[in-house]
Design a protein around this motif. Structure first.
Motif, short mmCIF file in Angstrom:
data_model
loop_
_atom_site.label_atom_id
_atom_site.label_comp_id
_atom_site.label_asym_id
_atom_site.label_seq_id
_atom_site.Cartn_x
_atom_site.Cartn_y
_atom_site.Cartn_z
N ALA A 96 -13.44 -23.51 -13.07
CA ALA A 96 -12.09 -23.79 -12.55
C ALA A 96 -11.11 -22.70 -12.98
O ALA A 96 -10.29 -22.23 -12.19
N ILE A 97 -11.20 -22.26 -14.23
CA ILE A 97 -10.33 -21.19 -14.71
C ILE A 97 -10.64 -19.89 -13.98
O ILE A 97 -9.74 -19.13 -13.62
N PHE A 98 -11.92 -19.61 -13.75
CA PHE A 98 -12.31 -18.42 -13.00
C PHE A 98 -11.68 -18.42 -11.61
O PHE A 98 -11.12 -17.41 -11.17
N LEU A 99 -11.75 -19.55 -10.93
CA LEU A 99 -11.16 -19.64 -9.59
C LEU A 99 -9.64 -19.45 -9.65
O LEU A 99 -9.08 -18.76 -8.79
N LEU A 100 -9.00 -20.03 -10.65
CA LEU A 100 -7.55 -19.87 -10.80
C LEU A 100 -7.18 -18.41 -11.03
O LEU A 100 -6.27 -17.88 -10.39
N VAL A 101 -7.88 -17.74 -11.92
CA VAL A 101 -7.60 -16.33 -12.21
C VAL A 101 -7.87 -15.47 -10.98
O VAL A 101 -7.12 -14.54 -10.68
N LYS A 102 -8.92 -15.80 -10.23
CA LYS A 102 -9.24 -15.05 -9.02
C LYS A 102 -8.11 -15.16 -8.00
O LYS A 102 -7.72 -14.17 -7.38
N VAL A 103 -7.56 -16.36 -7.83
CA VAL A 103 -6.45 -16.55 -6.88
C VAL A 103 -5.22 -15.79 -7.35
O VAL A 103 -4.55 -15.12 -6.55
N ARG A 109 -2.56 -8.58 -6.20
CA ARG A 109 -3.00 -7.42 -5.43
C ARG A 109 -2.25 -7.29 -4.12
O ARG A 109 -1.89 -6.21 -3.70
N LYS A 110 -1.98 -8.42 -3.46
CA LYS A 110 -1.26 -8.38 -2.19
C LYS A 110 0.16 -7.87 -2.40
O LYS A 110 0.69 -7.15 -1.57
N LYS A 111 0.78 -8.23 -3.52
CA LYS A 111 2.13 -7.74 -3.80
C LYS A 111 2.11 -6.23 -4.03
O LYS A 111 3.01 -5.53 -3.62
N GLU A 112 1.08 -5.73 -4.69
CA GLU A 112 0.98 -4.30 -4.96
C GLU A 112 0.71 -3.51 -3.69
O GLU A 112 1.12 -2.37 -3.57
N GLU A 113 -0.01 -4.10 -2.73
CA GLU A 113 -0.38 -3.38 -1.52
C GLU A 113 0.75 -3.34 -0.50
O GLU A 113 0.58 -2.79 0.58
N ALA A 114 1.89 -3.91 -0.78
CA ALA A 114 3.01 -3.88 0.16
C ALA A 114 3.38 -2.42 0.41
O ALA A 114 3.40 -1.61 -0.49
N PRO A 115 3.66 -2.08 1.67
CA PRO A 115 3.93 -0.67 1.99
C PRO A 115 5.18 -0.18 1.27
O PRO A 115 6.20 -0.86 1.23
N ALA A 116 5.06 1.00 0.74
CA ALA A 116 6.19 1.61 0.04
C ALA A 116 7.14 2.22 1.05
O ALA A 116 6.76 2.60 2.16
N ALA A 117 8.39 2.33 0.67
CA ALA A 117 9.38 2.94 1.55
C ALA A 117 9.03 4.42 1.71
O ALA A 117 8.57 5.07 0.77
N PRO A 118 9.22 4.98 2.91
CA PRO A 118 8.88 6.38 3.10
C PRO A 118 9.73 7.27 2.18
O PRO A 118 10.89 6.96 1.91
N ALA A 119 9.12 8.34 1.75
CA ALA A 119 9.81 9.26 0.84
C ALA A 119 10.95 9.96 1.58
O ALA A 119 10.88 10.19 2.79
N ALA A 120 11.97 10.30 0.85
CA ALA A 120 13.11 11.01 1.45
C ALA A 120 12.64 12.40 1.88
O ALA A 120 11.82 13.03 1.21
#
Length: 137
Positions: A96-103, A109-120
């Motif tokens: 159960a803890i493994f599943l929680l950590v996996k979620v 990871r989804k928050k990190e993969e958000a597209p970055a603003a284009p560079a100036a």
């Protein structure tokens, strides 16, 4: 009064309260898993292997005796069934803890993969655009 106010500040921090809530929920989850293993999982397994009650399954090293004063000396036993139940409870909690950590990791990871603003644009590109725009006029 300084120590009491420090303690109150410490206790009211979000992390301490979150930890307390986690401990309470963890204890309740442990009781649920114990009931699941003892009352739901092990009885059918015991029935399948010949009607064995795993919670009473033990290896007796020395039988119970009565001493000279008439007091009962309890038996020395190794509780194999109780140990087996505890191992199964641990596996269920760990899964159960493994599943929680996996979620949680997947959400992070989804928050990190958000597209970055284009560079100036560089200074040269800005200058070339200004030249282009002035030539259009």
């Amino acid at each position: 009064m300084g120590m009491i106010s420090e303690f109150r500040e410490f206790a009211m921090r979000g992390n301490v309260i979150d930890l307390a809530v986690g401990v309470v929920i963890g204890a309740a989850f442990g009781k649920i898993v114990t009931a699941l293993v003892d009352k739901v999982i092990m009885p059918p397994i015991g029935l399948l292997v010949g009607g064995v009650d795993f919670s009473r399954w033990a290896w007796t090293l020395k039988e119970a005796t009565v001493d000279a004063a008439g007091n009962v000396v309890p038996a020395v036993v190794i509780g194999i069934g109780e140990f087996l139940n505890t191992v199964i409870q641990f596996v269920i909690v760990a899964f159960a803890i493994f599943l929680l950590v996996k979620v949680v990791n997947r959400l992070a990871r989804k928050k990190e993969e958000a597209p970055a603003a284009p560079a100036a644009p560089s200074e040269e590109v800005v200058l070339l655009r200004e030249i282009r725009d002035s030539l259009k006029r």
